[in-house]
Design an enzyme around this catalytic site. Structure first.
Site, PDB file in Angstrom:
ATOM      1  N   LEU A 294      37.280  48.730  35.890  1.00  0.00           N
ATOM      2  CA  LEU A 294      37.225  49.415  37.172  1.00  0.00           C
ATOM      3  C   LEU A 294      36.495  48.500  38.148  1.00  0.00           C
ATOM      4  O   LEU A 294      35.612  47.724  37.753  1.00  0.00           O
ATOM      5  CB  LEU A 294      36.471  50.745  37.061  1.00  0.00           C
ATOM      6  CG  LEU A 294      37.086  51.839  36.183  1.00  0.00           C
ATOM      7  CD1 LEU A 294      36.138  53.026  36.096  1.00  0.00           C
ATOM      8  CD2 LEU A 294      38.439  52.269  36.717  1.00  0.00           C
ATOM      9  N   ASP A 295      36.841  48.590  39.433  1.00  0.00           N
ATOM     10  CA  ASP A 295      36.129  47.811  40.435  1.00  0.00           C
ATOM     11  C   ASP A 295      34.648  48.187  40.434  1.00  0.00           C
ATOM     12  O   ASP A 295      34.272  49.301  40.044  1.00  0.00           O
ATOM     13  CB  ASP A 295      36.706  48.072  41.833  1.00  0.00           C
ATOM     14  CG  ASP A 295      38.141  47.591  41.969  1.00  0.00           C
ATOM     15  OD1 ASP A 295      38.538  46.708  41.192  1.00  0.00           O
ATOM     16  OD2 ASP A 295      38.858  48.118  42.836  1.00  0.00           O
ATOM     17  N   ARG A 296      33.830  47.277  40.907  1.00  0.00           N
ATOM     18  CA  ARG A 296      32.380  47.484  40.910  1.00  0.00           C
ATOM     19  C   ARG A 296      31.990  48.840  41.497  1.00  0.00           C
ATOM     20  O   ARG A 296      31.177  49.571  40.927  1.00  0.00           O
ATOM     21  CB  ARG A 296      31.707  46.356  41.701  1.00  0.00           C
ATOM     22  CG  ARG A 296      30.208  46.543  41.851  1.00  0.00           C
ATOM     23  CD  ARG A 296      29.562  45.355  42.532  1.00  0.00           C
ATOM     24  NE  ARG A 296      28.121  45.488  42.553  1.00  0.00           N
ATOM     25  CZ  ARG A 296      27.282  44.471  42.713  1.00  0.00           C
ATOM     26  NH1 ARG A 296      27.744  43.251  42.883  1.00  0.00           N
ATOM     27  NH2 ARG A 296      25.973  44.671  42.706  1.00  0.00           N
TER      28      ARG A 296
ATOM     29  N   THR B 246      33.877  51.504  42.054  1.00  0.00           N
ATOM     30  CA  THR B 246      34.658  52.649  41.603  1.00  0.00           C
ATOM     31  C   THR B 246      33.983  53.219  40.368  1.00  0.00           C
ATOM     32  O   THR B 246      33.655  52.477  39.440  1.00  0.00           O
ATOM     33  CB  THR B 246      36.104  52.242  41.263  1.00  0.00           C
ATOM     34  OG1 THR B 246      36.730  51.726  42.439  1.00  0.00           O
ATOM     35  CG2 THR B 246      36.899  53.427  40.747  1.00  0.00           C
TER      36      THR B 246
END
Length: 341
Positions: A149-151, A153
C-alpha cells in the site's frame, strides 16, 4: 571472476511450485523467475537451471525455454546470505495470524518496505520484530511482503510466513483472484452511482514518481477500477473502490482522471489537507471556536476489505479494517456541514 559466476549456488531443499499465468505466456523461464523473485539475479537462476533445480511440467529445461499458460514450474531457489533487514520494535495492528499468514491493518504514514533513503520505521522492519519467520523471496528488504500500500494509504495487507505460501498468494494476486475493496473521500459530486474506469497507465515522462493515464502501447499497462457511491455531499462524495488490476497509484490516478481527486492527495490534485473551512462558513466558525481546523492531512484512501483463499487450506478468507480516525472525523464533519437539504 565473482563468486556468483565461479561456483554453483547452494539450493533450498524444498521446491516451490508455480502455475504460469496468462501474462507470462512466451517469457523465457529465467526472465520469468527473475520477475517473480527480484532478490535473485538471472545468472543465479541460469546456474540453478543447469543444476536441473528448475523443472517445467516435471522435466528439466534450458534457460531459453518459453513459458506457456498453465505450465507447472518447480524451482529450488538458491540460498541467499543472511543479510536481513534489522527488526524494529514498532507496534502493528495484527488482525489475524496463523502458522502460514498474518493479516495487518497498516496505519497511514508508514512505508511498507525501505527505499529511496527511507530505511527506518517501515512495516517490513516491524514485521521482522513481531514474527519469527517470514518469506524472503521478494528480497532482503521485503520480508513477508506479498503486496503493498502507498505510504499514506491505510488498511488491510496480507503477509506470508514462508516462500511456498508467498508463491501461492502471489499467484492469486497475479490471476486477479484476490478481491480488494477500498473506501475514499473525493472532491466533488460523482455523477453516476456506479461505473467502471478502464484506461491505460504509465510512468509520468517528467515526474518519475507519478503515474498518468495514457494511450495504449509502449510501456503502458491496462488499469481497471469499479466504483460505487456510498454517500454524496454538497461538494464531496464518499465512494467504494474495487480495483481489478494493481497498478501503482491506480485508484488515485483514476479518481483524478474522472475529475474527482481523492481528498488531501497532494500528488494527484487533492490539495495538501482538508480543513473545516473548506466545508462551510458554519464549519469554519466551529473550527475557530474549537481551535481545531484540520480534518485530514493525507489522502483519504483506506484498504477496507481483502478476500482471498487461504494458501494452505484453500478456505475462503475475508478481512475488514474499520475506517481510521482521520477518515471517521472527516465523514462526521461532512455529515454535519455538507449534507444536502
Amino acid at each position: 571472476m565473482s563468486d556468483e559466476l565461479s561456483s554453483p549456488p547452494e539450493l533450498s531443499s524444498e521446491p516451490i511450485e508455480i502455475t504460469v499465468e496468462a501474462r507470462a505466456h512466451g517469457w523465457r523461464i529465467d526472465h520469468y523467475l527473475c520477475r517473480l523473485y527480484p532478490n535473485y539475479t538471472r545468472v543465479l537462476f541460469q546456474k540453478a537451471i543447469k543444476q536441473e533445480a528448475v523443472l517445467v511440467n516435471g522435466l528439466p529445461v534450458k534457460a531459453a525455454r518459453r513459458m506457456r499458460v498453465n505450465d507447472r514450474v518447480s524451482v529450488r531457489l538458491p540460498e541467499m546470505p543472511d543479510n536481513q533487514l534489522p527488526p524494529e520494535d514498532i507496534p502493528i495492528d495484527i488482525v489475524y495470524e496463523d502458522d502460514w499468514i498474518a493479516v495487518i491493518n497498516k496505519p497511514s504514514d508508514m512505508i511498507v518496505h525501505p527505499g529511496k533513503g527511507n530505511y527506518a520505521g517501515t512495516l517490513a522492519g516491524a514485521l521482522q520484530h513481531h514474527f519469527d519467520q517470514l518469506s524472503d523471496v521478494a528480497g532482503q528488504y521485503r520480508p513477508g511482503i506479498v503486496h503493498r500500500l502507498d505510504r499514506n494509504t491505510s488498511g488491510i495487507m496480507v503477509v506470508a510466513k514462508d516462500n511456498q505460501v508467498h508463491a501461492k498468494l502471489s499467484a492469486q494476486f497475479e490471476k486477479r483472484e484476490v478481491q480488494k475493496e477500498y473506501r475514499a473521500i473525493v472532491w466533488g459530486r460523482v455523477e453516476f452511482d456506479t461505473d467502471y474506469i478502464d484506461t491505460f497507465m504509465c510512468v509520468h515522462p517528467r515526474a518519475r514518481e507519478k503515474m498518468i493515464v495514457c494511450d495504449e502501447g509502449g510501456n503502458a499497462r491496462n488499469a481497471f477500477t469499479y466504483y460505487e457511491v456510498i454517500e454524496r455531499y454538497k461538494a464531496f462524495t464518499y465512494v467504494k473502490l474495487k480495483p481489478r488490476t494493481g497498478r501503482t497509484h491506480q485508484l488515485r490516478v483514476h479518481m483524478q482522471h474522472i475529475g474527482h481527486s481523492i481528498v488531501a492527495d497532494r500528488v494527484y490534485g487533492g490539495r495538501i489537507a482538508l480543513k473545516m473551512k473548506d466545508l462551510s462558513v458554519e464549519a469554519e466558525a466551529a473550527a475557530v471556536e474549537q481551535e481545531s481546523d484540520v480534518l485530514i492531512e493525507r489522502q483519504a484512501l483506506h484498504a477496507y476489505c481483502l478476500e482471498f483463499s487461504h494458501p494452505q487450506s484453500g478456505k475462503p478468507m475475508k478481512f475488514e479494517a474499520p475506517l481510521p480516525e482521520d477518515m471517521e472525523k472527516t465523514l462526521a464533519a461532512l455529515d454535519q456541514y455538507q449534507k444536502e437539504e
